[in-house]
Design a protein around this motif. Structure first.
Motif, mmCIF file in Angstrom:
data_model
loop_
_atom_site.group_PDB
_atom_site.id
_atom_site.type_symbol
_atom_site.label_atom_id
_atom_site.label_comp_id
_atom_site.label_asym_id
_atom_site.label_seq_id
_atom_site.Cartn_x
_atom_site.Cartn_y
_atom_site.Cartn_z
ATOM 1 N N LEU A 101 47.293 11.102 53.044
ATOM 2 C CA LEU A 101 45.943 11.225 52.947
ATOM 3 C C LEU A 101 45.704 12.762 52.004
ATOM 4 O O LEU A 101 44.925 12.810 51.430
ATOM 5 N N TYR A 120 38.772 6.013 51.246
ATOM 6 C CA TYR A 120 39.402 6.988 51.960
ATOM 7 C C TYR A 120 39.420 6.698 53.497
ATOM 8 O O TYR A 120 40.406 6.724 54.135
ATOM 9 N N THR A 165 42.144 4.127 54.514
ATOM 10 C CA THR A 165 43.334 4.761 54.646
ATOM 11 C C THR A 165 43.457 5.606 55.691
ATOM 12 O O THR A 165 44.714 5.701 56.464
ATOM 13 N N PHE A 166 42.633 6.492 56.011
ATOM 14 C CA PHE A 166 42.355 7.349 57.145
ATOM 15 C C PHE A 166 42.650 6.393 58.498
ATOM 16 O O PHE A 166 43.389 7.051 59.283
ATOM 17 N N LYS A 177 46.193 5.689 58.895
ATOM 18 C CA LYS A 177 47.136 6.653 59.383
ATOM 19 C C LYS A 177 47.010 6.778 60.611
ATOM 20 O O LYS A 177 47.982 6.883 61.269
ATOM 21 N N TYR A 209 38.411 9.519 66.423
ATOM 22 C CA TYR A 209 38.092 9.745 64.991
ATOM 23 C C TYR A 209 38.276 8.105 64.325
ATOM 24 O O TYR A 209 37.873 7.983 63.161
ATOM 25 N N SER A 247 35.298 6.789 62.160
ATOM 26 C CA SER A 247 35.433 6.067 60.870
ATOM 27 C C SER A 247 34.840 4.687 60.637
ATOM 28 O O SER A 247 33.989 4.341 59.825
ATOM 29 N N GLN A 260 33.649 15.767 57.662
ATOM 30 C CA GLN A 260 34.929 16.346 57.027
ATOM 31 C C GLN A 260 35.028 17.775 57.930
ATOM 32 O O GLN A 260 36.295 17.917 58.073
ATOM 33 N N LYS A 308 36.079 17.427 61.313
ATOM 34 C CA LYS A 308 37.449 16.793 61.413
ATOM 35 C C LYS A 308 38.491 18.014 61.015
ATOM 36 O O LYS A 308 39.718 17.993 61.626
#
Length: 424
Positions: free
Chosen positions: A22, A251, A254-255, A258, A333, A337, A397, A400
């Motif tokens: 990330l 993003y 991918t977040f 992960k 989270y 997302s 963001q 987070k």
């Protein structure tokens, strides 16, 4: 779960995120100050000029140029200004908390209610303090109403409702406390939001003694914006998602990937720790029993047994911390997302509608002095989505970064404390 723009056309190709970390991915909102100033309230060139018209000037049949740069609506400007406010502890005027869970046993069902306490100085409230009781389905009703009436905003997620029977006891103290914390965070995130916190449904949720009577009103109180977006059909095909929003979608994909990997590994670690804990609890007493049989070895054997006992206590505390503090943040989270992806999908639908209407206007042969009102309204909705979504993404963001900093530093401290406790 598919990305937010799934089924609405292929987004503009971006460099593949692949297995990159990330930290190697650019911030989805990163841009120069001049670019930000130019894009705050104005759709991107790709939005104003669909790809089919990219190589020619867009004009009506009578030669009148199509002016697609109309000013943003007052609601869009107001929301943007509100979202830019600095909501620190000194300016906050609405405080909510969720506590005191109680079990209710009825003939037809058994459920848990929570006390929701509100303290405020806002003029929209008749009293400075309220205390009501709410169950999970009431929180779920609130979230649905927020999604309907504030479609351009990111609505915080609720903890998942359903649990696997036989695996998790939803009436156990541990489960109820974990859910209480999640519901408390859900309301606090709404209360801290400069737009959502003024929503009429949120006010009613916090103050109404009989929420069921309000629920029966159904769709009557939906805002015009909510209705206009709710009934956008899926028949419009998006040509290309603007680069900044495509970057956000990339993003988020991918977040989530992960976080999902971390969640699976963490659950496996906890499972193995609990299995190891069972073995340790059987292992320690063996040395105590042995010490009772051989008096000359009793002291060292009792020492070994006590050391194993300390390891059991420390490991149990560490596993509980991961279960109660670490995993819920990861799952929140992941859900957050997915909520952001849903807002992106709704934004894409409105943009696709705008592009289709703009194209239809350009192809008409009748003379029109200006762009029709419905096209301007559609453009305004796109501008609202763009401004609100970018502002909410920035807030998300920031939250987070704070949440994960606190989470990871806290878990590091817990692990240090664990090894300190198991030192002989």
């Amino acid at each position: 779960m598919s990305a937010g723009g799934g089924g609405l056309g292929t987004p503009r190709a971006l460099p593949s995120s692949g297995p990159r970390a990330l930290r190697d991915m650019p911030h989805p909102l990163a841009a120069s100050s001049s670019e930000e100033a130019a894009s705050d309230l104005t759709p991107s060139p790709d939005l104003l000029l669909p790809r089919s018209f990219a190589d020619k000037d867009l004009s009506l049949p009578n030669g009148t140029p199509v002016d697609t740069s109309s000013p943003a609506s007052s609601s869009s400007l107001l929301n943007r200004l509100q979202l830019d406010d600095d909501l620190d502890g000194e300016t906050r005027d609405l405080f909510v908390s969720v506590d005191d869970p109680k079990k209710h046993i009825c003939t037809m069902e058994t459920y848990i209610t929570y006390r929701v306490t509100t303290k405020t100085t806002r003029a929209e409230f008749d009293l400075p303090e309220y205390s009501v009781r709410r169950r999970y389905q009431d929180f779920d009703w609130l979230r649905n109403k927020l999604e309907e009436s504030q479609p351009t905003h990111l609505i915080p997620p609720l903890p998942e409702k359903f649990v696997m029977k036989g695996v998790v006891d939803r009436f156990s103290e541990e489960f109820v406390e974990t859910r209480r914390k999640a519901l408390d965070k859900f309301l606090k995130r709404i209360a801290d939001h400069p737009v959502l916190s003024f929503n009429e449904h949120f006010n009613v949720f916090l103050t109404a003694k009989d929420l069921n009577a309000y629920k029966k009103q159904g769709m009557a109180l939906l805002s015009k914006m909510g209705e206009s977006v709710k009934y956008v059909t899926g028949g419009y095909k998006l040509r290309s998602r603007p680069l900044e929003f495509a970057a956000i979608g990339d993003y988020l994909d991918t977040f989530v990937l992960k976080l999902g990997t971390i969640d699976r590994i963490a659950q496996r670690i906890i499972k193995e720790e609990l299995e190891y804990l069972v073995e340790l609890r059987e292992y320690g007493p063996v040395y105590s029993t042995w010490g009772g049989l051989e008096m000359e070895l009793a002291e060292p054997l009792e020492g070994v047994s006590a050391c194993i006992g300390n390891c059991c206590t420390a490991l149990e505390e560490l596993s509980d911390d991961m279960t109660e503090d670490f995993l819920p943040v990861l799952r929140e989270y992941i859900l957050y997302s997915e909520s952001m992806k849903n807002v992106l999908k709704k934004r894409d639908q409105v943009q696709a509608e705008y592009e289709a209407k703009l194209e239809a206007v350009a192809l008409k042969k009748e003379d029109r002095p200006k762009v029709p009102a419905d096209v301007e309204k559609c453009q305004d909705r796109v501008e609202c989505f763009n401004a609100d979504l970018k502002a909410d993404m920035e807030r998300w963001q920031n939250n987070k970064r704070q949440d994960f900093r606190q989470l990871l530093m806290g878990m590091a401290d817990k692990n240090i404390q664990y090894y300190e406790k198991v030192l002989p």
